[in-house]
Write a protein that holds these residues in place. Structure first.
Motif: not given
Ligand code: G1P
Length: 305
Positions: A16-24
């Motif tokens: 889910x790297x497209x939604x970093x930093x949320x997906x950290x």
């Protein structure tokens, strides 16, 4: 007699790297559309289609999903005490009975085909569904249910499909159409992410599939395709070549949101919020003002700079 489709595979191992930093620190599938995580939409759609066994292909960092689908005794007791029966009912809908949900680790990111293959022992010799939770589909009749009904007529493999603009085709698996019969399309080939201008049609496959066990056998060969990944599309293409007339595209009725992209996720948020009776009256005037009315001062300043 045709076997009923009762198992679904949810490939959710991606970072889910497209939604970093949320997906950290949270899985992408827990990201929320209005008040429900992405994965809940996928599971509800599967349930509506008669799915009884849910197989999640996961990876490190996804354990929040296991908690999400488990009972929450302390929370439930607290809501019960406060007589919050509506919330209690909402919460209980997310509990999955033990044994109906299984988690399989994909321990290397080798592609969508590989992720599906990871579920082979749980699927066995049965037709099965694959749902990609990034693709959220708003529809009067849930998309997978439409597909199960079509499958009862056609048998074989059914792939949800929709028309895309030519410049978008290279982001998808694209069908080579043998016979376009309207909602059902028979297929003579399929290409994963065709180079621009080489797509065999404008019919792209989106994340809903009903597949036969033969697909798992093709995935067993672990052939590497475009992007160096083991592609589900390639296994389906192998089946088309081996077994003519066994693969169909299905033009579903509904609207697909690409929640793997930020713009798609935002569109889904707005559309689903406006479809909710408890939010519409409050939310619509705001959206209408943003679109038709004055731009807020901060946006105006940014646009001018
Ligand atoms: C995957 C599939 C592709 C399909 C798409 C639908 O691609 O490989 O065939 O069209 O999902 O969303 P991805 O989006 O993972 O690159």
């Amino acid at each position: 007699m045709k076997k009923r489709v009762t198992k679904a595979v949810f490939p959710i191992a991606g970072l889910g790297t497209r939604f970093l930093p949320a997906t950290k620190s949270i899985p992408k599938e827990i990201l929320t559309l209005v008040d429900r995580p992405l994965i809940q939409y996928a599971v509800d759609e599967a349930r509506a289609a008669g799915i009884k066994e849910f197989i999640f292909v996961t990876s490190r960092g996804k354990s929040a999903l296991e908690d999400y689908f488990d009972t929450a005794p302390i929370l439930e007791a607290s809501l019960r005490k406060k007589k919050k029966t509506d919330l209690l009912a909402t919460l209980k809908e997310t509990n999955m009975e033990s044994g109906r949900i299984a988690y399989v680790r994909q321990n290397e990111a080798l592609g969508l085909g590989h992720a599906v293959w990871c579920a082979r022992r749980l699927i066995g010799d049965e037709p099965f569904a694959v749902i990609l939770p990034d693709d959220v589909i708003a529809a009067e009749k849930p998309c997978l249910q439409q597909m199960v009904e079509a499958h009862e007529v056609t048998g074989g493999n059914i792939l949800a499909t929709m028309e895309v603009a030519p410049d978008k085709a290279s982001s998808y698996g694209v069908l080579d159409v043998a016979d376009d019969m309207g909602s059902v399309v028979s297929v003579k080939g399929m290409v994963e992410k065709p180079a621009p201008g080489t797509q065999p049609s404008n019919l792209a496959v989106i994340g809903r599939y009903i597949l036969t066990p033969a697909i798992m056998r093709h995935l067993n060969k672990k052939s590497v395709g475009v992007g160096g990944e083991i592609q589900l599309t390639d296994a389906i293409a192998t089946e088309i070549a081996a077994n003519e007339g066994s693969v169909f595209g299905f033009r579903f009725a509904g609207h697909r949101f690409d929640c793997g992209s930020k713009a798609g996720f935002l569109q889904a948020t707005v559309a689903l919020a406006l479809a909710r009776e408890d939010l519409r009256d409050e939310f619509l005037p705001y959206v209408a003002a943003q679109v038709g009315g004055e731009m807020p001062a901060a946006t105006r300043a940014r646009a001018a700079s």
